[in-house]
Scaffold this active site. Structure first.
Site, PDB file in Angstrom:
ATOM      1  CG  HIS A  34      -2.308   0.655   1.375  1.00 30.60           C
ATOM      2  ND1 HIS A  34      -3.453  -0.063   1.288  1.00 30.60           N
ATOM      3  CD2 HIS A  34      -2.576   2.174   0.871  1.00 30.60           C
ATOM      4  CE1 HIS A  34      -4.522   0.549   1.003  1.00 30.60           C
ATOM      5  NE2 HIS A  34      -4.016   1.952   0.422  1.00 30.60           N
ATOM      6  N   GLY A  56       7.461   2.127  -4.832  1.00 28.97           N
ATOM      7  CA  GLY A  56       8.534   2.977  -5.483  1.00 28.97           C
ATOM      8  C   GLY A  56       8.734   2.535  -6.714  1.00 28.97           C
ATOM      9  NE  ARG A  63       8.322   6.758  -7.079  1.00 27.73           N
ATOM     10  CZ  ARG A  63       8.748   8.307  -6.047  1.00 27.73           C
ATOM     11  NH1 ARG A  63       9.207   8.535  -6.882  1.00 27.73           N
ATOM     12  NH2 ARG A  63       7.469   8.129  -4.864  1.00 27.73           N
ATOM     13  NE  ARG A 103       3.061   8.167  -2.037  1.00 24.20           N
ATOM     14  CZ  ARG A 103       3.612   7.475  -1.080  1.00 24.20           C
ATOM     15  NH1 ARG A 103       4.123   5.870  -1.662  1.00 24.20           N
ATOM     16  NH2 ARG A 103       3.084   6.835   0.165  1.00 24.20           N
TER      17      ARG A 103
END
Length: 393
Positions: A276, A312, A314, A334
């Site tokens: 999450h 995470g 990226r 994100r």
């Protein structure tokens, strides 16, 4: 004349003082120069060359409370940081003497074909970054790229508005759902999701009963109220949810090999390995570690189910790592929210940057077909030593 000079000087000082140097929060230093940026003003999109740049642009531009809502992790954010740092312990193997001229990034997810092996994962309140289009720009950018988008049930736009924004009748989207204690609400949302044309449900199972304590965000909002998640969500309750819809359900938030094996035994087609984004249980393992744990203790999961993973991500090398560990597709959370600061164009740039990186890294590793990426392309002994206490046998 003197007054004019004073006013000019004051204006110059104001301009200079508006330039910012932003705390990069430990993100990799790739030379991003923010010295000409102005707080509250989005920098030029064409000056952003990687997904971390998009986060810093959002930090500079969004209201602090909005940025904190996206950025926050639970408690000390140990898992949030671990998600970003785990990649440094993975080594990639690059093979030479191979023809990599015919690049193929296509994949299938639950039998649906997509152009990319990564997707936009569920994330709440896209309207915090873009109050006008919110999730609609994510729908359009994903549709144009031929990739999967999975909106959150906590979206700014409604289920029906998001479905109506599809770029073509053939665009496939899944939808995320929580296990609400209010079963009438749960049934209503599942019915609406199915009626709107979504093809599968990502059922979040890692925060039933309560949310994590997200201190960074709480500083702006105050203590959180009861989110309404069911605290009695056991296997019997899971079976009941499966009977509430004809759509395939993918449990999202798997953090142990035992739960992965349970889902296999229960006949699920797929699972979603995720912590999450570090927003629920601080101290939970990263997806890299969970995938390794599943491979060690229940390898049949990868043989008989599709596995998705996030956390995470990226860089394209992160996508490659998760694919090599057995994931069929990789989620972006994100970064999609941050890129939506620029609307559809920002989301499209995020996709383009990651797609370009993926093709480049694959060719440099001697592989042109994303479906052929396997464990031979990575070295995980360092992580295994840290996580299991010994190297691979």
């Amino acid at each position: 004349m003197l007054r004019a000079h004073i006013l000019l000087l004051a204006g110059l000082c104001a301009t200079l003082s508006s330039a910012v140097t932003i705390d990069m929060e430990g993100l990799p230093d790739t030379g991003l120069d923010t010295s000409t940026w102005v707080t509250g003003v989005a920098p030029p999109l064409e000056d952003l060359y990687e997904l971390n740049d998009l986060q810093i642009a959002a930090k500079n531009t969004l209201k602090p409370s909005s940025y904190a809502s996206y950025r926050t992790g639970a408690l000390d954010e140990i898992t949030y940081q671990a998600n970003l740092e785990i990649w440094q312990y993975i080594k990639l193997n690059g093979f030479t003497f191979r023809d990599v001229s015919d690049l193929n990034l296509n994949t299938s997810i639950l039998g649906y074909n997509f152009s990319l092996p990564f997707f936009i994962a569920p994330a709440a309140n896209a309207g915090l970054a873009n109050s006008t289009t919110a999730e609609l720009s994510l729908v359009e950018a994903a549709g144009d790229a031929g990739m999967l988008y999975v909106p959150s049930i906590s979206s700014t736009k409604s289920i029906e508005q998001i479905a109506s924004a599809s770029v073509s009748p053939d665009q496939v989207m899944f939808h995320q759902e929580y296990v609400w204690s209010n079963k009438t609400r749960l049934q209503d949302e599942l019915t609406r999701i199915e009626a709107a044309g979504f093809k599968a449900i990502f059922l979040t199972v890692d925060n039933t009963g309560i949310n994590g304590i997200r201190t960074r965000s709480i500083r702006f909002t105050g203590e959180e109220t009861d989110p309404g998640h069911a605290s009695t969500f056991d296997l019997k309750a899971l079976a009941a949810v499966r009977n509430m819809t004809s759509l395939p359900i993918v449990p999202k938030g798997i953090k142990t090999w035992q739960d992965a094996k349970t889902c296999l035994d229960l006949g699920f087609e797929a699972i979603y390995v995720s912590n999450h984004g570090g927003r629920v249980l601080d101290g939970a393992p990263t997806s890299v570690e969970v995938l390794l744990d599943i491979r060690k203790n229940a390898p049949e999961v990868f043989e008989k189910m599709e596995v998705y993973a996030d956390g995470g991500v990226r860089r394209a090398n992160h996508v490659i790592t998760l694919l090599a560990l057995g994931a069929r597709a990789v989620g972006l959370g994100r970064s999609a929210m941050f890129s939506n600061l620029y609307g559809k164009e920002g989301v499209a740039r995020m996709i383009y940057l990651l797609q370009t990186e993926l093709g480049t890294s694959m060719k440099l590793m001697g592989e042109s077909d994303v479906s052929a990426i396997n464990s031979s392309y990575i070295n995980t002994k360092w992580v295994e030593n840290r996580y299991f206490g010994f190297g691979s046998s």
